[in-house]
Design an enzyme around this catalytic site. Structure first.
Site, PDB file in Angstrom:
ATOM      1  N   ASP A 120     103.080 108.159  14.944  1.00 43.50           N
ATOM      2  CA  ASP A 120     103.771 107.058  16.600  1.00 43.50           C
ATOM      3  C   ASP A 120     102.818 105.652  16.302  1.00 43.50           C
ATOM      4  OD1 ASP A 120     105.267 108.433  17.674  1.00 43.50           O
ATOM      5  OD2 ASP A 120     104.192 109.492  19.012  1.00 43.50           O
ATOM      6  N   ASP A 125      98.882 113.799  22.376  1.00 43.70           N
ATOM      7  CA  ASP A 125     100.634 113.254  22.191  1.00 43.70           C
ATOM      8  C   ASP A 125     100.613 113.266  20.726  1.00 43.70           C
ATOM      9  OD1 ASP A 125      99.534 111.688  24.150  1.00 43.70           O
ATOM     10  OD2 ASP A 125     102.003 110.857  23.989  1.00 43.70           O
TER      11      ASP A 125
END
Ligand code: AMP
Ligand code: MG
Length: 486
Positions: A263, A253
């Site tokens: 991220d 993810d």
């Protein structure tokens, strides 16, 4: 001033839901990326007004359809069928001044239906960290999402203690992840998967859109798409390895389809070189250690490939065979990108036959003595690298071999030095400086963060007054431990 659209929600409605940001009691702009704002066609002065700051926390007109995206993901190898934007929100898509479609996305804007047990908030330190590291990566020429702003919310958020809450506004080529495809595949609806794949192709790899969509067709579009993502990720991870970047949480993810780094949680840059380096407090097994990153990326890409099999060929064996062949190309693409980058770092011609051995032997000597990775290459260009080795004997032997190569190529030393200094940064966000700057920010002093952003935004350009930021951590500094960026 702010009229984004939402093609993703329109084209693939099953993969996001309309959602609004939580109100922010006392928003205060901590840092604004003026250059990026201009690139997006936004007016930095307007973004600094109360209305602009409110917008950066998600207080957008009711007519703007903001959404939370759903995705799945393998987290440290275990599959979670439903993750998603638990504390994030897609504000919309903008066409920037060069015609590129960019996502504007918030992090820390309150709970969504995908929040699971989370509180929906983010805290100031980790959001400034994402801003800082994203700018460093961008300036180093490594594809990356970038932060437009960090706004403190005026709320306190409970973590290991009460900390100031913040909202990050992030800009990405898109937020499509390997995990988005995994989620689409688990819906069991082939139309959703195909719509997602076609959307991703149109947005990121439009050159393959013309290929045949029929499963099993020669030159199948989805196989070509898979190959493009493999190519982009192999090059991306080669870039990470060259600069000594450790992502820290390479779950599926957290891997984009666009090939941008995304991220920034427990990530950090190497100081002393060793392939087994891990910074993240939760990576006990070293799954995402520095030296494991290429393999982790390839593993994630295999998960992407699995989702695409039914679009590639209706005959399972044929689909697996084609996807496996595409995955096998990862190693070659990665190695050639990595070696040519390392050649430039070392001042050696990229096609020199001794290059792979020189790289391998250097890294082995550096690992044995945990030599400062970012500092080494500038020192090599300056002729001062020997001093970085506690025991210089193995370095001397290596250096003599490199000298032979350089002499044989006949390149002028000044030319080689200048070329090396164009690819080897003086300033990267060193852990001890990042930590000190973030601590100061939490105490209300943003100047150290601003100074660090300024340094890493022009990483190759040595400037007086910034010497401390180029230096390795003082001897005896404890190893850096990073936390999961919440
Ligand atoms: P990350 O480790 O940041 O990639 O996050 C993994 C997942 O947890 C994502 O689905 C996030 O949206 C979610 N998440 C992380 N922190 C929070 C939080 N404080 N509140 C709600 N969801 C969160
Ligand atoms: Mg994530």
């Amino acid at each position: 001033m702010f009229c984004p659209d939402g093609t993703y929600a329109q084209v693939v409605p099953a993969l996001s839901i309309p959602w609004r940001a939580a109100p922010t009691p006392a928003p205060r702009l901590c840092i604004l990326n003026e250059g990026l704002a201009v690139e997006l066609g936004l007016d930095p002065a307007a973004l600094r007004t109360p209305d602009g700051v409110a917008l950066l926390t998600g207080a957008v007109p009711a007519s703007v359809p903001t959404t939370a995206q759903v995705y799945a993901g393998h987290q440290f190898g275990g599959f979670s069928p439903r993750l998603g934007d638990g504390r994030a929100l897609l504000l919309g898509e903008l066409i920037d001044t060069s015609g590129r479609r960019r996502d504007l996305h918030l992090k820390g804007s309150g709970r969504t239906p995908y929040a699971r047990g989370g509180d929906g908030w983010a805290v100031l330190g980790p959001m400034l960290r994402e801003y800082l590291i994203g700018e460093a990566m961008h300036a180093l020429g490594i594809p990356s999402t970038r932060a437009l702003s960090v706004v403190s919310t005026g709320q306190k958020v409970m973590r290991e203690r009460w900390l100031p809450g913040a909202v990050l506004c992030r800009v990405a080529d898109s937020h499509l992840r390997v995990g988005t495809f995994q989620y689409a595949a688990t819906t069991g609806d082939p139309q959703v998967l195909r719509a997602l794949a076609d959307y991703a192709i149109a947005r990121h790899y439009p050159e393959v859109a013309e290929s045949d969509a029929e499963p099993g067709s020669p030159g199948n579009r989805y196989l070509a798409f898979l190959s493009r993502v493999i190519d982009a990720q192999a090059r991306l991870v080669a870039g990470w390895m060259q600069v000594g970047f450790v992502h820290g949480v390479m779950n599926t993810d957290n891997m984009t389809i666009s090939g941008q780094t995304i991220d920034y949680g427990p990530c950090a840059f190497l100081d002393g070189y060793h392939p087994s380096t891990v910074f993240s407090s939760i990576d006990h097994g070293g799954r995402y250690a520095y030296g494991n990153q290429p393999a982790a990326a390839q593993w994630n890409l295999a998960r992407l490939a699995e989702t695409l099999l039914p679009l590639i060929d209706e005959r399972p064996d044929a689909a697996v065979e084609a996807a496996t062949a595409a995955l096998h190309r990862f190693a070659d693409i990665y190695l050639s990108a990595y070696q040519s980058g390392m050649a430039a770092k070392l001042g050696i011609p990229p096609d020199h036959p001794d290059l792979p051995r020189l790289v391998e032997d250097l890294l082995s000597v550096m690992a044995d003595q945990r030599v400062d990775y970012p500092g080494f290459f500038r020192a090599l260009a300056a002729g001062t690298a020997r001093a970085l080795f506690g025991d210089p004997t193995p370095y001397d032997a290596w250096s003599a071999r490199r000298d032979q190569v350089l002499t044989a190529t006949g390149a002028e030393t000044a030319v080689v030095t200048a070329a090396m200094n164009r690819v080897n940064p003086v300033y990267i966000p060193r852990n001890h400086h990042v930590e000190a700057a973030l601590n100061a920010a939490v105490e209300g002093d943003l100047r150290p963060v601003e100074r660090l952003v300024e340094a890493v935004s022009r990483p190759y350009d040595e400037r007086p007054g910034l010497e401390d930021l180029a230096a390795p951590p003082p001897a005896g500094t404890p190893p850096c431990v990073t936390f999961c960026g919440t």
